[in-house]
Design a protein around this motif. Structure first.
Motif, PDB file in Angstrom:
ATOM      1  N   LYS A   1       0.855  -1.192   0.000  1.00  8.29           N
ATOM      2  CA  LYS A   1       0.000   0.000   0.000  1.00  8.29           C
ATOM      3  C   LYS A   1       0.888   1.239   0.000  1.00  8.29           C
ATOM      4  O   LYS A   1       1.731   1.417   0.879  1.00  8.29           O
ATOM      5  N   LEU A   2       0.702   2.086  -0.991  1.00  4.09           N
ATOM      6  CA  LEU A   2       1.372   3.384  -1.029  1.00  4.09           C
ATOM      7  C   LEU A   2       0.597   4.316  -0.104  1.00  4.09           C
ATOM      8  O   LEU A   2      -0.608   4.505  -0.286  1.00  4.09           O
TER       9      LEU A   2
ATOM     10  N   VAL B   1       6.411   6.337   0.287  1.00  6.04           N
ATOM     11  CA  VAL B   1       6.346   5.469   1.458  1.00  6.04           C
ATOM     12  C   VAL B   1       5.293   4.390   1.237  1.00  6.04           C
ATOM     13  O   VAL B   1       4.131   4.697   0.962  1.00  6.04           O
ATOM     14  N   TYR B   2       5.715   3.145   1.390  1.00  4.13           N
ATOM     15  CA  TYR B   2       4.847   1.990   1.209  1.00  4.13           C
ATOM     16  C   TYR B   2       4.778   1.190   2.507  1.00  4.13           C
ATOM     17  O   TYR B   2       5.757   1.100   3.239  1.00  4.13           O
ATOM     18  N   ILE B   3       3.627   0.562   2.730  1.00  2.00           N
ATOM     19  CA  ILE B   3       3.506  -0.440   3.788  1.00  2.00           C
ATOM     20  C   ILE B   3       3.426  -1.796   3.107  1.00  2.00           C
ATOM     21  O   ILE B   3       2.659  -1.975   2.142  1.00  2.00           O
ATOM     22  N   ALA B   4       4.237  -2.728   3.593  1.00  2.00           N
ATOM     23  CA  ALA B   4       4.248  -4.090   3.061  1.00  2.00           C
ATOM     24  C   ALA B   4       3.716  -5.037   4.136  1.00  2.00           C
ATOM     25  O   ALA B   4       4.155  -4.977   5.284  1.00  2.00           O
ATOM     26  N   ARG B   5       2.782  -5.903   3.745  1.00  3.18           N
ATOM     27  CA  ARG B   5       2.185  -6.872   4.667  1.00  3.18           C
ATOM     28  C   ARG B   5       2.173  -8.269   4.034  1.00  3.18           C
ATOM     29  O   ARG B   5       2.450  -8.402   2.851  1.00  3.18           O
TER      30      ARG B   5
ATOM     31  N   ALA C   1       8.892   9.016   7.341  1.00  2.00           N
ATOM     32  CA  ALA C   1       8.033   7.943   6.832  1.00  2.00           C
ATOM     33  C   ALA C   1       7.113   7.401   7.926  1.00  2.00           C
ATOM     34  O   ALA C   1       5.940   7.123   7.672  1.00  2.00           O
ATOM     35  N   TRP C   2       7.655   7.259   9.146  1.00  3.72           N
ATOM     36  CA  TRP C   2       6.831   6.764  10.246  1.00  3.72           C
ATOM     37  C   TRP C   2       5.702   7.746  10.560  1.00  3.72           C
ATOM     38  O   TRP C   2       4.578   7.336  10.868  1.00  3.72           O
ATOM     39  N   THR C   3       5.964   9.018  10.457  1.00  2.00           N
ATOM     40  CA  THR C   3       4.930  10.028  10.677  1.00  2.00           C
ATOM     41  C   THR C   3       3.773   9.823   9.713  1.00  2.00           C
ATOM     42  O   THR C   3       2.609   9.978  10.080  1.00  2.00           O
ATOM     43  N   ILE C   4       4.086   9.468   8.485  1.00  4.52           N
ATOM     44  CA  ILE C   4       3.056   9.203   7.478  1.00  4.52           C
ATOM     45  C   ILE C   4       2.399   7.841   7.699  1.00  4.52           C
ATOM     46  O   ILE C   4       1.172   7.709   7.662  1.00  4.52           O
ATOM     47  N   ALA C   5       3.207   6.812   7.914  1.00  5.34           N
ATOM     48  CA  ALA C   5       2.720   5.425   7.884  1.00  5.34           C
ATOM     49  C   ALA C   5       2.024   4.968   9.156  1.00  5.34           C
ATOM     50  O   ALA C   5       1.190   4.061   9.111  1.00  5.34           O
ATOM     51  N   LYS C   6       2.339   5.572  10.302  1.00  4.19           N
ATOM     52  CA  LYS C   6       1.825   5.033  11.567  1.00  4.19           C
ATOM     53  C   LYS C   6       0.307   5.022  11.662  1.00  4.19           C
ATOM     54  O   LYS C   6      -0.270   4.219  12.394  1.00  4.19           O
TER      55      LYS C   6
END
Length: 170
Positions: free
Chosen positions: A98-99, A116-120, A162-167
């Motif tokens: 997920k972007l 920034v991507y989240i990978a699951r 990136a953590w600020t965006i992704a959290k």
């Protein structure tokens, strides 16, 4: 802009110089770093913990705990870059991506955009670092990551941004 020149070109970036003239007549030069961008991965395990990698950062002469990340090389896309970086640095492949956002790491010096991507749904595979890279994997909870940022253990600006965006998506 009156003129532009590429001063130095390498695999990772191009150092550029612009000569300009302001509307009031003043002239000058502006130097910046051009890149193809970068892709950063926030790998999330099935139990919700987050994968970081530790590596030595030569310019600061210290180790850095950070998310897998890399520059977009010529001929690759952002999507291809993050798949490659996750496998090379952390030793995982992901079924779900997920972007979640993007940012510029230093907008007065570079035109780079980091996506920034989240990978699951991660599956472990042997790491394949580049010849100049060596990584140590760390797995932490979201609360532990927050504490590491506050305490200065995590000091990499791209990881913090990136953590600020992704959290909000983890």
């Amino acid at each position: 802009k009156l003129a532009s020149a590429d001063i130095s070109i390498n695999t990772w970036w191009t150092y550029r110089r612009y000569q300009f003239q302001l509307p009031g007549g003043k002239s000058g030069e502006y130097h910046y770093v051009h890149t193809n961008g970068s892709g950063l991965v926030v790998p999330v395990l099935n139990d919700g913990r987050i994968v970081l990698v530790n590596q030595y950062r030569y310019l600061c002469n210290r180790e850095s705990l950070e998310f897998p990340c890399g520059g977009v090389k010529d001929g690759l896309t952002y999507d291809q870059t993050v798949v490659q970086e996750l496998e090379e640095e952390a030793g995982y492949i992901a079924r779900d991506w997920k972007l979640v956002g993007e940012f510029n790491p230093f907008n007065g010096v570079t035109d780079e955009i980091c996506r920034v991507y989240i990978a699951r749904n991660l599956t472990f595979v042997p790491t394949r670092p580049e010849e100049t890279e060596e990584f140590e994997k760390h797995v932490v909870s979201a609360d532990e990551l927050e504490a590491k940022i506050v305490s200065g253990v995590v000091w990499d600006g791209m990881t913090i941004a990136a953590w600020t965006i992704a959290k909000n998506y983890v």
